[in-house]
Design a protein around this motif. Structure first.
Motif, PDB file in Angstrom:
ATOM      1  N   SER A   1      70.228  66.493  62.046  1.00  0.00           N
ATOM      2  CA  SER A   1      71.264  65.982  62.820  1.00  0.00           C
ATOM      3  C   SER A   1      72.307  66.245  62.720  1.00  0.00           C
ATOM      4  O   SER A   1      72.786  67.076  61.705  1.00  0.00           O
ATOM      5  N   PRO A   2      73.380  66.157  63.541  1.00  0.00           N
ATOM      6  CA  PRO A   2      74.969  66.532  63.431  1.00  0.00           C
ATOM      7  C   PRO A   2      75.499  65.967  61.904  1.00  0.00           C
ATOM      8  O   PRO A   2      76.394  66.544  61.362  1.00  0.00           O
ATOM      9  N   GLU A   3      75.048  64.544  62.021  1.00  0.00           N
ATOM     10  CA  GLU A   3      75.495  63.763  60.684  1.00  0.00           C
ATOM     11  C   GLU A   3      75.204  64.633  59.418  1.00  0.00           C
ATOM     12  O   GLU A   3      75.728  64.654  58.397  1.00  0.00           O
ATOM     13  N   LYS A   4      73.939  65.140  59.387  1.00  0.00           N
ATOM     14  CA  LYS A   4      73.119  65.622  58.192  1.00  0.00           C
ATOM     15  C   LYS A   4      73.956  67.012  57.813  1.00  0.00           C
ATOM     16  O   LYS A   4      74.277  67.501  56.697  1.00  0.00           O
ATOM     17  N   LEU A   5      74.611  67.621  58.883  1.00  0.00           N
ATOM     18  CA  LEU A   5      74.941  68.759  58.854  1.00  0.00           C
ATOM     19  C   LEU A   5      76.411  68.737  57.916  1.00  0.00           C
ATOM     20  O   LEU A   5      76.885  69.607  57.749  1.00  0.00           O
ATOM     21  N   ARG A   6      76.924  67.231  57.909  1.00  0.00           N
ATOM     22  CA  ARG A   6      78.046  67.204  57.224  1.00  0.00           C
ATOM     23  C   ARG A   6      77.988  66.888  55.557  1.00  0.00           C
ATOM     24  O   ARG A   6      78.913  67.038  55.081  1.00  0.00           O
ATOM     25  N   ASP A   7      76.727  66.988  55.445  1.00  0.00           N
ATOM     26  CA  ASP A   7      76.400  66.662  53.742  1.00  0.00           C
ATOM     27  C   ASP A   7      76.793  68.010  53.050  1.00  0.00           C
ATOM     28  O   ASP A   7      76.311  68.943  53.650  1.00  0.00           O
ATOM     29  N   GLN A   8      77.546  67.966  52.200  1.00  0.00           N
ATOM     30  CA  GLN A   8      78.105  69.021  51.291  1.00  0.00           C
ATOM     31  C   GLN A   8      76.852  70.019  50.891  1.00  0.00           C
ATOM     32  O   GLN A   8      76.859  71.006  50.797  1.00  0.00           O
ATOM     33  N   SER A   9      75.874  69.177  50.251  1.00  0.00           N
ATOM     34  CA  SER A   9      74.676  69.830  49.782  1.00  0.00           C
ATOM     35  C   SER A   9      73.987  70.742  50.574  1.00  0.00           C
ATOM     36  O   SER A   9      73.283  71.604  50.502  1.00  0.00           O
ATOM     37  N   VAL A  10      73.698  69.820  51.785  1.00  0.00           N
ATOM     38  CA  VAL A  10      73.119  70.689  52.968  1.00  0.00           C
ATOM     39  C   VAL A  10      73.729  71.852  53.267  1.00  0.00           C
ATOM     40  O   VAL A  10      73.364  73.066  53.703  1.00  0.00           O
ATOM     41  N   LYS A  11      75.113  71.914  53.540  1.00  0.00           N
ATOM     42  CA  LYS A  11      75.907  72.823  54.151  1.00  0.00           C
ATOM     43  C   LYS A  11      75.808  74.061  52.893  1.00  0.00           C
ATOM     44  O   LYS A  11      75.776  75.302  53.492  1.00  0.00           O
ATOM     45  N   GLU A  12      75.981  73.746  51.754  1.00  0.00           N
ATOM     46  CA  GLU A  12      75.878  74.825  50.609  1.00  0.00           C
ATOM     47  C   GLU A  12      74.395  75.468  50.931  1.00  0.00           C
ATOM     48  O   GLU A  12      74.622  76.928  50.524  1.00  0.00           O
ATOM     49  N   LYS A  13      73.254  74.949  51.148  1.00  0.00           N
ATOM     50  CA  LYS A  13      71.990  75.397  51.139  1.00  0.00           C
ATOM     51  C   LYS A  13      72.014  76.200  52.491  1.00  0.00           C
ATOM     52  O   LYS A  13      71.390  77.522  52.441  1.00  0.00           O
ATOM     53  N   ILE A  14      72.694  75.813  53.694  1.00  0.00           N
ATOM     54  CA  ILE A  14      72.458  76.535  54.771  1.00  0.00           C
ATOM     55  C   ILE A  14      73.448  77.862  54.608  1.00  0.00           C
ATOM     56  O   ILE A  14      72.982  78.762  55.170  1.00  0.00           O
ATOM     57  N   ASN A  15      74.306  77.567  53.872  1.00  0.00           N
ATOM     58  CA  ASN A  15      75.111  78.935  53.610  1.00  0.00           C
ATOM     59  C   ASN A  15      74.601  80.135  52.925  1.00  0.00           C
ATOM     60  O   ASN A  15      74.802  81.265  53.065  1.00  0.00           O
ATOM     61  N   GLN A  16      73.331  79.616  52.334  1.00  0.00           N
ATOM     62  CA  GLN A  16      72.357  80.702  51.579  1.00  0.00           C
ATOM     63  C   GLN A  16      71.340  81.232  52.623  1.00  0.00           C
ATOM     64  O   GLN A  16      70.823  82.332  52.259  1.00  0.00           O
ATOM     65  N   MET A  17      71.127  80.635  53.606  1.00  0.00           N
ATOM     66  CA  MET A  17      69.991  81.083  54.765  1.00  0.00           C
ATOM     67  C   MET A  17      70.285  82.118  55.502  1.00  0.00           C
ATOM     68  O   MET A  17      71.549  82.409  55.855  1.00  0.00           O
ATOM     69  N   ASN A  18      69.118  82.826  55.664  1.00  0.00           N
ATOM     70  CA  ASN A  18      69.555  83.922  56.923  1.00  0.00           C
ATOM     71  C   ASN A  18      69.097  83.294  58.188  1.00  0.00           C
ATOM     72  O   ASN A  18      68.173  83.386  58.633  1.00  0.00           O
ATOM     73  N   VAL A  19      70.189  82.649  58.588  1.00  0.00           N
ATOM     74  CA  VAL A  19      70.057  82.095  60.076  1.00  0.00           C
ATOM     75  C   VAL A  19      70.310  83.067  61.161  1.00  0.00           C
ATOM     76  O   VAL A  19      71.149  83.952  60.997  1.00  0.00           O
ATOM     77  N   ASN A  20      69.624  82.986  62.276  1.00  0.00           N
ATOM     78  CA  ASN A  20      69.322  84.189  63.383  1.00  0.00           C
ATOM     79  C   ASN A  20      69.937  83.344  64.497  1.00  0.00           C
ATOM     80  O   ASN A  20      70.240  84.043  65.514  1.00  0.00           O
ATOM     81  N   LEU A  21      70.185  81.892  64.473  1.00  0.00           N
ATOM     82  CA  LEU A  21      70.456  81.412  65.742  1.00  0.00           C
ATOM     83  C   LEU A  21      70.810  79.806  65.419  1.00  0.00           C
ATOM     84  O   LEU A  21      70.007  79.250  64.634  1.00  0.00           O
ATOM     85  N   ILE A  22      71.885  79.332  66.070  1.00  0.00           N
ATOM     86  CA  ILE A  22      72.408  77.952  65.991  1.00  0.00           C
ATOM     87  C   ILE A  22      71.990  77.370  67.294  1.00  0.00           C
ATOM     88  O   ILE A  22      72.530  77.688  68.449  1.00  0.00           O
ATOM     89  N   ALA A  23      71.033  76.281  67.377  1.00  0.00           N
ATOM     90  CA  ALA A  23      70.710  75.607  68.789  1.00  0.00           C
ATOM     91  C   ALA A  23      71.333  74.359  68.626  1.00  0.00           C
ATOM     92  O   ALA A  23      71.004  73.684  67.827  1.00  0.00           O
ATOM     93  N   VAL A  24      72.032  73.906  69.662  1.00  0.00           N
ATOM     94  CA  VAL A  24      72.627  72.538  69.580  1.00  0.00           C
ATOM     95  C   VAL A  24      71.953  71.950  70.909  1.00  0.00           C
ATOM     96  O   VAL A  24      72.341  72.345  72.064  1.00  0.00           O
ATOM     97  N   ASP A  25      71.147  70.957  70.797  1.00  0.00           N
ATOM     98  CA  ASP A  25      70.252  70.465  71.650  1.00  0.00           C
ATOM     99  C   ASP A  25      71.178  69.171  72.218  1.00  0.00           C
ATOM    100  O   ASP A  25      72.171  68.678  71.356  1.00  0.00           O
TER     101      ASP A  25
END
Length: 259
Positions: free
Chosen positions: A112-136
């Motif tokens: 959820s967009p709210e979970k995307l605000r979580d600092q620990s979640v953001k830190e892990k995402i920063n380490q990921m090889n993201v190929n696309l961001i889909a906003v439903d």
């Protein structure tokens, strides 16, 4: 594999619908894209197909836990590794899911967009090889759209660390103001709207002026042999109409968010 090969392998279709292929090609060219497609227009395929064609993981930002769970269930049934994180999970479960995204070959992370605000979640995402961001349900970004969710307006912050990753925004409902607001708020590198027709040739609309809605409803129902869906504006009214029809010997039941 090409886009059509992916479609055939996982969805069993031989051709794309509506503007799906145009949206997919836009994403594959790393263009920020807003897809305005009708309900049941196959919006999820527009991000799932290109994400499967590329290395890395696709972030899917969605406002509804039930929608996430439905899509993950389908993807897993096709052997596609997918996870979601939500407020119903413990912190340990969330961290385990995020770690799997880093090392477990996960292709789709729903949150959820709210979970995307979580600092620990953001830190892990920063380490990921993201190929696309889909906003439903991207209309939730806009003050002019229904179901406004303030956290949606902060999604663009992810671009600080994922500068070259394309964003695909998807919605079935957006007027010009909402279209502009979505693209501006997500910091699109260039305006890019792909819009399908909303004409449904199998549907017709009739407005009837009447003195008694219930009497008119009964007259209509007596003309149809098939199942019928009756939309009303409240839970209370759905229960009342169902009871009214039962008393008229018409098989009926009510369904609403309280069930």
């Amino acid at each position: 594999m090409q886009a059509l090969d992916i479609l055939k392998k996982y969805w069993g279709y031989n051709t794309f619908r509506l503007k799906q292929e145009e949206v997919i090609n836009s994403v594959l060219k790393s263009k920020d894209t807003l897809a305005l497609l009708p309900t049941s227009g196959g919006k999820s395929i527009c991000f799932q197909v290109p994400a499967l064609m590329k290395d890395g993981i696709c972030l899917v930002i969605s406002p509804l836990i039930s929608l996430m769970e439905d899509q993950i269930k389908y993807l897993k049934s096709k052997g596609i590794k997918s996870v979601s994180i939500s407020s119903s999970m413990s912190n340990n479960d969330i961290q385990t899911a995020l770690t799997n995204c880093l090392y477990g070959g996960i292709k789709f992370l729903y949150l959820s967009p709210e979970k995307l605000r979580d600092q620990s979640v953001k830190e892990k995402i920063n380490q990921m090889n993201v190929n696309l961001i889909a906003v439903d349900e991207a209309h939730c970004i806009s003050n002019w759209g229904h179901n406004f969710r303030p956290s949606y307006r902060l999604i663009s912050e992810i671009r600080d660390t994922k500068k070259n990753i394309p964003i695909l925004a998807l919605t079935a409902t957006a007027n010009k103001s909402v279209v502009d607001d979505i693209q501006n708020n997500l910091n699109f590198k260039g305006k890019n709207l792909i819009k399908s027709t909303f004409l449904r040739e199998n549907l017709s609309y009739v407005a009837i002026n009447c003195n008694s809605k219930k009497k008119t409803l009964l007259n209509l129902l007596n003309k149809f042999k098939s199942s019928v869906i009756i939309y009303v504006s409240s839970r209370k009214e759905s229960n009342e109409i169902a009871l009214f029809l039962k008393n008229k010997n018409i098989s009926s039941t009510s369904y609403h968010a309280g069930i």
